[in-house]
Design an enzyme around this catalytic site. Structure first.
Site, PDB file in Angstrom:
ATOM      1  N   LYS A 233      -6.430  -5.672  -7.819  1.00  0.00           N
ATOM      2  CA  LYS A 233      -7.223  -5.250  -5.744  1.00  0.00           C
ATOM      3  C   LYS A 233      -8.403  -6.080  -6.450  1.00  0.00           C
ATOM      4  CE  LYS A 233      -4.729  -3.737  -2.726  1.00  0.00           C
ATOM      5  NZ  LYS A 233      -4.138  -4.696  -1.133  1.00  0.00           N
TER       6      LYS A 233
ATOM      7  N   ASP B 123      -6.077  -9.439  -4.783  1.00  0.00           N
ATOM      8  CA  ASP B 123      -6.188  -8.948  -3.079  1.00  0.00           C
ATOM      9  C   ASP B 123      -7.232  -9.387  -2.860  1.00  0.00           C
ATOM     10  OD1 ASP B 123      -5.838  -8.477  -0.066  1.00  0.00           O
ATOM     11  OD2 ASP B 123      -4.055  -7.145  -0.572  1.00  0.00           O
TER      12      ASP B 123
ATOM     13  N   GLU C 132      -5.138 -13.469  -1.581  1.00  0.00           N
ATOM     14  CA  GLU C 132      -4.612 -12.793  -0.960  1.00  0.00           C
ATOM     15  C   GLU C 132      -5.595 -12.617   0.525  1.00  0.00           C
ATOM     16  OE1 GLU C 132      -2.075  -8.763   0.334  1.00  0.00           O
ATOM     17  OE2 GLU C 132      -1.384 -10.150  -1.788  1.00  0.00           O
TER      18      GLU C 132
ATOM     19  N   GLU D 158      -0.595 -10.728   6.421  1.00  0.00           N
ATOM     20  CA  GLU D 158      -0.019  -9.288   7.066  1.00  0.00           C
ATOM     21  C   GLU D 158      -0.531  -9.458   7.837  1.00  0.00           C
ATOM     22  OE1 GLU D 158      -2.952  -6.005   4.152  1.00  0.00           O
ATOM     23  OE2 GLU D 158      -1.847  -7.921   3.270  1.00  0.00           O
TER      24      GLU D 158
ATOM     25  N   ASP E  14       5.084 -10.532   7.438  1.00  0.00           N
ATOM     26  CA  ASP E  14       5.620  -8.427   7.810  1.00  0.00           C
ATOM     27  C   ASP E  14       6.477  -8.528   8.568  1.00  0.00           C
ATOM     28  OD1 ASP E  14       5.314  -5.594   8.522  1.00  0.00           O
ATOM     29  OD2 ASP E  14       3.964  -5.587   6.414  1.00  0.00           O
TER      30      ASP E  14
ATOM     31  N   HIS F 174       4.394  -8.928   2.635  1.00  0.00           N
ATOM     32  CA  HIS F 174       3.508  -7.955   2.552  1.00  0.00           C
ATOM     33  C   HIS F 174       4.195  -6.377   2.786  1.00  0.00           C
ATOM     34  CE1 HIS F 174       1.349  -4.746   4.451  1.00  0.00           C
ATOM     35  NE2 HIS F 174       0.544  -5.081   3.092  1.00  0.00           N
TER      36      HIS F 174
END
Length: 370
Positions: free
Chosen positions: A168, A197, A223, A249, A272, A299
Site C-alpha cells: 500500500k 495500491d 492500483e 474495485e 469485483d 479485487h
C-alpha cells in the site's frame, strides 16, 4: 421445471484477523450478507456479498423487502433473465453499491444452485480456461507496516511460494513511499513481482510523479491511483505512466468498465464479483476486457474469484486475502504459489452452515405463500 420456493437471508460479520490500514481507511469489519436459495427439486444454492465496514443491513433490507420476494416461483436456470429483471426492479437505486451488492448475493446463489444440479464446478461451467492461477498476497503490505516489517513480510511470502506481494502507498511524501518500496525491492529481487495500491488517495499531478518513481522500481501495477469516477484523469495518467494502471474495485457496472477501456485509461481491470453485481456481469466484463486486450486481476473475495479467474483466458493474478476461514470447513487450495479451484460442483466454497448460524446477526426467510 423447477421453481424457486424459499429464500433465506442471513448476515454475519467477519472481523479481520490482522490489522488492515490503507491510505483512506481502516478495515475493521466485514459485514457479509448470505443468500440461500431453495428450489422445488430440493436443491439449494448459497451466495454472498460483503461490505468493508458498515452498510450490510442496507443490503439485507433490499434483499428482504424487494429482491427475494421477486424470486419466488422463478425458474432458477434463467439466471440472465432474473438478473436483468431484478436490475430493472431496482432501477431507482441502480447503478450503485447497495443494489449491486444485493444482486451479487442472489446471482452467486443462482450460479451455485445451477452448477450443483449440473454436477459442474463453477470454473468449468463458466469456461474452464485454466486449472490454476498464480497468487500474490496483500496481507503483508498494509500502510501501517514499517520498512522492516514490509521486508520481513515480503520475504516470508516469497518463501511460502507466493509469486508477488502488494504494498500500500499514499504516505505523506512520495519519498516515504519510495523508501518503503525500495527496501522491499532490494530484499526480494527483480524476479518477484511487486504491486502497489494508492486506494484513490492521489490527485493527478501526484499520481504522475508517483508513477515515475514506480517505473524506476519495476513495479507491476499502480492500483486505484485516483478517484474511480474520474476517467479523464486516468486517461492523462496512463499517457504519462510506464507502469500499468489498475482500476475496478470501486466500479459497479459493465458500462463504467467500458468507459475506462474504450478511452485507454487502464490496462488492468480489477472487477469485483460482489461490486459488479454477481457472476453474470463479472463474466461479461472479463470477456469485454479480452476484446480490449486488457488483463483481469480481481479485487478481494479470493475464494469466489478463484474459479472465475480460471474460467477466463485473460486473467493473470489472484489476490490472496483470507476471508472465509471461520465459516468454511476447508480453505482454498494453494500449491507452489498457485490457487487450485475446487473440483466439487458449485462455487467451490465448502460452507460451514453451523458456524454461520452461530455467527448470524440477521436472519430472514421469504417463502412461497402457497
Amino acid at each position: 421445471m423447477a421453481k424457486i420456493t424459499h429464500v433465506e437471508i442471513k448476515m454475519i460479520d467477519l472481523v479481520p484477523k490482522v490489522k488492515r490500514i490503507d491510505a483512506i481507511q481502516s478495515f475493521v469489519s466485514q459485514e457479509t450478507p448470505i443468500v440461500i436459495l431453495h428450489d422445488s427439486d430440493g436443491a439449494q444454492g448459497i451466495g454472498y456479498t460483503y461490505t468493508i465496514g458498515t452498510g450490510g443491513p442496507s443490503v439485507v433490507a433490499l434483499l428482504e423487502k424487494t429482491l427475494a420476494p421477486a424470486l419466488i416461483g422463478r425458474d432458477p436456470e434463467r439466471f440472465e433473465q432474473i438478473w436483468r429483471d431484478l436490475l430493472y426492479l431496482t432501477h431507482a437505486t441502480a447503478v450503485g453499491a447497495v443494489t449491486s451488492l444485493a444482486l451479487a448475493a442472489i446471482d452467486t446463489a443462482l450460479w451455485d444452485l445451477n452448477c450443483r444440479k449440473k454436477g459442474l464446478p463453477l470454473w468449468k461451467a463458466a469456461g474452464g480456461a485454466k486449472d490454476k492461477m498464480r497468487l500474490y498476497t496483500t496481507e503483508g503490505g498494509w500502510l501501517h507496516y514499517s520498512k522492516t516489517e514490509l521486508v520481513e513480510n515480503a520475504l516470508a511470502a516469497k518463501e511460502a511460494g507466493f509469486k508477488g506481494s502488494k504494498v500500500k502507498i499514499g504516505s505523506d511524501l512520495v519519498a516515504m513511499d519510495r523508501a518503503r518500496l525500495s527496501a522491499v525491492r532490494d530484499a526480494v529481487g527483480d524476479e518477484y513481482e511487486l504491486m502497489t495500491d494508492g486506494n484513490q488517495s492521489f490527485n493527478l499531478s501526484e499520481a504522475i510523479r508517483c508513477a515515475r518513481m514506480l517505473e524506476e522500481l519495476n513495479i507491476g501495477w499502480f492500483e486505484e491511483p485516483m478517484k474511480a469516477d474520474d476517467v479523464a484523469a486516468h486517461v492523462e495518467l496512463a499517457r504519462h505512466s510506464g507502469v500499468p494502471i489498475a482500476v475496478g474495485e470501486s466500479m459497479y457496472s459493465l458500462s463504467q468498465f467500458k468507459d475506462y477501456m474504450q478511452s485507454g485509461a487502464a490496462s488492468i481491470i480489477q472487477v469485483d464479483v460482489a461490486r459488479i453485481g454477481g457472476i453474470t456481469p463479472w463474466l461479461k466484463t472479463a470477456h469485454m476486457a479480452e476484446a480490449f486486450n486488457v488483463a483481469v486481476c480481481p479485487h478481494f473475495l479470493m475464494e469466489l474469484h478463484l474459479p472465475l479467474v480460471c474460467a477466463v483466458s485473460n486473467a493473470t493474478w489472484l489476490e490472496h486475502i483470507p476471508q472465509l476461514d471461520g465459516v468454511t470447513k476447508s480453505g482454498m487450495q494453494m500449491v507452489d504459489g498457485f490457487g487450485i479451484p475446487s473440483r466439487e460442483p458449485g462455487l467451490g466454497i465448502d460452507w460451514d452452515l453451523d458456524a454461520i448460524n452461530a455467527m448470524e446477526l440477521v436472519s430472514h426467510s421469504v417463502k412461497n405463500a402457497a
